[in-house]
Design a protein around this motif. Structure first.
Motif, PDB file in Angstrom:
ATOM      1  N   THR A  51     -10.435   7.394   9.963  1.00 33.79           N
ATOM      2  CA  THR A  51     -11.321   6.469  10.911  1.00 33.79           C
ATOM      3  C   THR A  51     -10.434   5.812  11.908  1.00 33.79           C
ATOM      4  O   THR A  51     -10.994   5.136  13.065  1.00 33.79           O
ATOM      5  CB  THR A  51     -12.111   5.709   9.924  1.00 33.79           C
ATOM      6  OG1 THR A  51     -13.086   6.597   9.183  1.00 33.79           O
ATOM      7  CG2 THR A  51     -13.202   4.791  11.033  1.00 33.79           C
ATOM      8  N   ALA A  52      -9.353   5.054  11.210  1.00 37.23           N
ATOM      9  CA  ALA A  52      -8.563   4.139  12.022  1.00 37.23           C
ATOM     10  C   ALA A  52      -7.726   5.010  12.888  1.00 37.23           C
ATOM     11  O   ALA A  52      -6.768   4.229  13.773  1.00 37.23           O
ATOM     12  CB  ALA A  52      -7.529   3.392  10.970  1.00 37.23           C
ATOM     13  N   GLY A  53      -7.553   6.466  12.640  1.00 35.59           N
ATOM     14  CA  GLY A  53      -6.753   6.910  13.570  1.00 35.59           C
ATOM     15  C   GLY A  53      -5.222   7.031  13.131  1.00 35.59           C
ATOM     16  O   GLY A  53      -4.235   7.071  14.249  1.00 35.59           O
ATOM     17  N   LEU A  54      -5.072   6.817  11.992  1.00 36.74           N
ATOM     18  CA  LEU A  54      -3.540   6.454  11.305  1.00 36.74           C
ATOM     19  C   LEU A  54      -3.236   7.582  10.472  1.00 36.74           C
ATOM     20  O   LEU A  54      -4.158   7.983   9.631  1.00 36.74           O
ATOM     21  CB  LEU A  54      -3.355   5.114  10.569  1.00 36.74           C
ATOM     22  CG  LEU A  54      -3.540   4.057  11.951  1.00 36.74           C
ATOM     23  CD1 LEU A  54      -3.780   2.613  11.112  1.00 36.74           C
ATOM     24  CD2 LEU A  54      -2.719   3.991  13.028  1.00 36.74           C
ATOM     25  N   GLY A  55      -2.027   7.747  10.029  1.00 37.16           N
ATOM     26  CA  GLY A  55      -1.724   8.464   9.122  1.00 37.16           C
ATOM     27  C   GLY A  55      -0.754   7.501   8.006  1.00 37.16           C
ATOM     28  O   GLY A  55      -0.630   6.317   8.452  1.00 37.16           O
ATOM     29  N   TYR A  56      -0.312   8.137   6.990  1.00 35.93           N
ATOM     30  CA  TYR A  56       0.243   7.367   5.781  1.00 35.93           C
ATOM     31  C   TYR A  56       1.621   6.596   6.545  1.00 35.93           C
ATOM     32  O   TYR A  56       2.174   5.606   6.049  1.00 35.93           O
ATOM     33  CB  TYR A  56       0.736   8.157   4.709  1.00 35.93           C
ATOM     34  CG  TYR A  56      -0.618   8.534   3.892  1.00 35.93           C
ATOM     35  CD1 TYR A  56      -1.079   7.770   3.154  1.00 35.93           C
ATOM     36  CD2 TYR A  56      -0.995   9.923   3.992  1.00 35.93           C
ATOM     37  CE1 TYR A  56      -2.393   8.153   2.148  1.00 35.93           C
ATOM     38  CE2 TYR A  56      -2.347  10.267   3.275  1.00 35.93           C
ATOM     39  CZ  TYR A  56      -2.778   9.322   2.338  1.00 35.93           C
ATOM     40  OH  TYR A  56      -3.785   9.550   1.637  1.00 35.93           O
ATOM     41  N   GLU A  57       2.194   7.343   7.316  1.00 33.06           N
ATOM     42  CA  GLU A  57       3.520   6.918   8.060  1.00 33.06           C
ATOM     43  C   GLU A  57       3.380   5.618   8.825  1.00 33.06           C
ATOM     44  O   GLU A  57       4.200   4.880   8.710  1.00 33.06           O
ATOM     45  CB  GLU A  57       4.110   7.753   8.866  1.00 33.06           C
ATOM     46  CG  GLU A  57       3.355   8.168  10.207  1.00 33.06           C
ATOM     47  CD  GLU A  57       2.314   8.878  10.077  1.00 33.06           C
ATOM     48  OE1 GLU A  57       1.520   9.243  10.932  1.00 33.06           O
ATOM     49  OE2 GLU A  57       2.022   9.455   8.967  1.00 33.06           O
ATOM     50  N   ALA A  58       2.240   5.246   8.880  1.00 28.33           N
ATOM     51  CA  ALA A  58       1.685   3.757   9.784  1.00 28.33           C
ATOM     52  C   ALA A  58       1.673   2.714   8.919  1.00 28.33           C
ATOM     53  O   ALA A  58       1.698   1.474   9.545  1.00 28.33           O
ATOM     54  CB  ALA A  58       0.566   4.007  10.574  1.00 28.33           C
ATOM     55  N   LEU A  59       1.424   2.976   7.587  1.00 26.27           N
ATOM     56  CA  LEU A  59       1.407   1.866   6.613  1.00 26.27           C
ATOM     57  C   LEU A  59       2.489   1.082   6.418  1.00 26.27           C
ATOM     58  O   LEU A  59       3.787   1.664   6.355  1.00 26.27           O
ATOM     59  CB  LEU A  59       0.838   2.230   5.301  1.00 26.27           C
ATOM     60  CG  LEU A  59      -0.425   3.154   5.490  1.00 26.27           C
ATOM     61  CD1 LEU A  59      -1.038   3.847   4.004  1.00 26.27           C
ATOM     62  CD2 LEU A  59      -1.591   2.114   5.991  1.00 26.27           C
ATOM     63  N   GLY A  60       2.405  -0.362   6.402  1.00 30.13           N
ATOM     64  CA  GLY A  60       3.389  -1.287   6.217  1.00 30.13           C
ATOM     65  C   GLY A  60       3.339  -1.951   4.916  1.00 30.13           C
ATOM     66  O   GLY A  60       4.314  -2.689   4.300  1.00 30.13           O
ATOM     67  N   ALA A  61       2.139  -1.590   4.167  1.00 25.49           N
ATOM     68  CA  ALA A  61       1.938  -2.527   2.798  1.00 25.49           C
ATOM     69  C   ALA A  61       0.824  -1.839   2.227  1.00 25.49           C
ATOM     70  O   ALA A  61      -0.036  -1.225   3.021  1.00 25.49           O
ATOM     71  CB  ALA A  61       2.153  -3.838   2.667  1.00 25.49           C
ATOM     72  N   VAL A  62       0.602  -1.620   0.885  1.00 25.96           N
ATOM     73  CA  VAL A  62      -0.506  -1.284   0.131  1.00 25.96           C
ATOM     74  C   VAL A  62      -1.032  -2.362  -0.737  1.00 25.96           C
ATOM     75  O   VAL A  62      -0.210  -2.760  -1.425  1.00 25.96           O
ATOM     76  CB  VAL A  62      -0.483  -0.017  -0.486  1.00 25.96           C
ATOM     77  CG1 VAL A  62      -1.492   0.412  -1.093  1.00 25.96           C
ATOM     78  CG2 VAL A  62       0.304   1.044   0.419  1.00 25.96           C
ATOM     79  N   ALA A  63      -2.194  -2.914  -0.421  1.00 24.53           N
ATOM     80  CA  ALA A  63      -2.748  -3.983  -1.422  1.00 24.53           C
ATOM     81  C   ALA A  63      -3.583  -3.450  -2.303  1.00 24.53           C
ATOM     82  O   ALA A  63      -4.449  -2.334  -1.989  1.00 24.53           O
ATOM     83  CB  ALA A  63      -3.482  -4.943  -0.517  1.00 24.53           C
ATOM     84  N   VAL A  64      -3.849  -3.897  -3.401  1.00 21.54           N
ATOM     85  CA  VAL A  64      -4.733  -3.309  -4.398  1.00 21.54           C
ATOM     86  C   VAL A  64      -5.240  -4.423  -5.422  1.00 21.54           C
ATOM     87  O   VAL A  64      -4.811  -5.381  -5.654  1.00 21.54           O
ATOM     88  CB  VAL A  64      -3.992  -2.176  -5.541  1.00 21.54           C
ATOM     89  CG1 VAL A  64      -2.757  -2.799  -6.154  1.00 21.54           C
ATOM     90  CG2 VAL A  64      -4.897  -1.447  -6.085  1.00 21.54           C
ATOM     91  N   SER A  65      -6.668  -4.325  -5.632  1.00 24.51           N
ATOM     92  CA  SER A  65      -7.049  -5.108  -6.924  1.00 24.51           C
ATOM     93  C   SER A  65      -6.494  -4.866  -8.040  1.00 24.51           C
ATOM     94  O   SER A  65      -6.851  -3.573  -8.576  1.00 24.51           O
ATOM     95  CB  SER A  65      -8.620  -4.978  -6.889  1.00 24.51           C
ATOM     96  OG  SER A  65      -9.076  -5.535  -8.043  1.00 24.51           O
ATOM     97  N   VAL A  66      -5.921  -5.617  -8.873  1.00 24.46           N
ATOM     98  CA  VAL A  66      -5.381  -5.540  -9.975  1.00 24.46           C
ATOM     99  C   VAL A  66      -6.506  -5.788 -11.327  1.00 24.46           C
ATOM    100  O   VAL A  66      -6.158  -5.893 -12.554  1.00 24.46           O
ATOM    101  CB  VAL A  66      -4.136  -6.363 -10.531  1.00 24.46           C
ATOM    102  CG1 VAL A  66      -3.091  -5.908  -9.324  1.00 24.46           C
ATOM    103  CG2 VAL A  66      -4.255  -7.829 -10.275  1.00 24.46           C
TER     104      VAL A  66
END
Length: 226
Positions: A51-66
Motif C-alpha cells: 500500500t505504501a508502494g515500498l519494498g523491504y529495501e526501503a526500510l530503515g528500522a523495524v519497530a515491534v511490540s514486545v
C-alpha cells in the motif's frame, strides 16, 4: 527514514509504515485475529508495504511490540521483527504495550499521572505507571488489582487500559478510570520507535509472569535404571 511497525501482542495482527521525514503514516494493514498471528504476520507486513508502494529495501528500522500480552503473539512479532532487521541490516526497536498505551493516555488525559493496566482479574494484572511527561513512576510488573488500586490512589493516577475497571473495583477509594483497548494503535509504536532510536540489544519479549500452561506429568514414563 521509513519505519515498519509490527504488533501481534494482543488480538490484532497489525503493521504500518511510518515516514520520519514527514511524521506521517504511509500505510497500514490490520487484522483482528485473536489467534493465528504466525500464519498471517508476513502477509500483513507485505500488504502494508504494498500500500505504501515500498519494498523491504526501503526500510530503515523495524519497530515491534514486545508485550506484555499473549505469550505466543509476542514471540511471533518479536521474531518477525528481528528476522527482518537482520536480513536488511537495520535496527529492530522494541516498544512495550504499556509504554505505547501510556503515550496515548498522555494525549487523551494530559497533565495527569497514569496507571496503565492490562489483563484479566486474576491472578494478577500487567501494569506500569507514568507521570504527565512520560517518566516511569512504576516499572512494568505483574500485581494484584488491589495492590494497583492502592498505588493509583496514593499517586492520584488515572487508571487507563483494558483492565482499568478491575483495578477500580478492587480499590477502597474511588478511582478515576479511562477504559481502553488491550494494545495501542500501531502508529503509536512507530512514532515511539522513531523517538527512542535503536538500542544496544535486539528487542526481547517482555514477560512479566510465567506462562499459565504447565508441562504434563501424568503420562511421563518412568526412567529406566542402568
Amino acid at each position: 527514514m521509513k519505519i515498519l511497525a509490527i504488533d501481534t501482542a494482543a488480538a490484532l495482527c497489525a503493521a504500518c509504515v511510518f515516514g520520519t521525514e514527514t511524521d506521517e503514516e504511509l500505510s497500514r494493514h490490520v487484522l483482528d485475529l485473536g489467534k493465528g498471528h504466525a500464519e498471517h504476520v508476513m502477509a500483513v507486513i507485505e500488504a502494508a508495504l504494498k500500500t505504501a508502494g515500498l519494498g523491504y529495501e526501503a526500510l530503515g528500522a523495524v519497530a515491534v511490540s514486545v508485550g506484555p500480552g499473549s505469550f505466543t503473539g509476542v514471540r511471533v512479532g518479536v521474531s518477525a521483527a528481528r528476522g527482518l532487521a537482520l536480513a536488511r541490516s537495520v535496527p529492530a526497536i522494541g516498544i512495550s504495550t504499556l509504554e505505547a498505551l501510556g503515550a496515548e493516555a498522555r494525549v487523551t488525559i494530559p497533565g495527569r499521572n497514569v496507571l496503565v493496566a492490562l489483563g484479566q482479574r486474576a491472578p494478577s494484572l500487567f501494569a506500569a505507571g507514568f507521570d504527565s511527561e512520560g517518566h516511569i513512576l512504576l516499572e512494568p510488573q505483574s500485581q494484584s488489582a488491589q495492590w494497583l488500586a492502592e498505588w493509583a490512589s496514593a499517586e492520584k493516577a488515572v487508571v487507563y487500559g483494558a483492565a482499568a475497571r478491575f483495578v477500580a473495583e478492587a480499590g477502597v477509594h474511588s478511582l478515576e478510570i479511562h477504559p481502553a483497548g488491550a494494545t495501542a494503535d500501531i502508529l503509536t509504536f512507530a512514532r515511539l520507535a522513531a523517538e527512542k532510536g535503536a538500542g544496544s540489544e535486539p528487542p526481547k519479549p517482555l514477560y512479566l509472569r510465567a506462562p499459565d500452561a504447565a508441562p504434563q506429568q501424568n503420562f511421563a514414563l518412568p526412567r529406566k535404571e542402568g
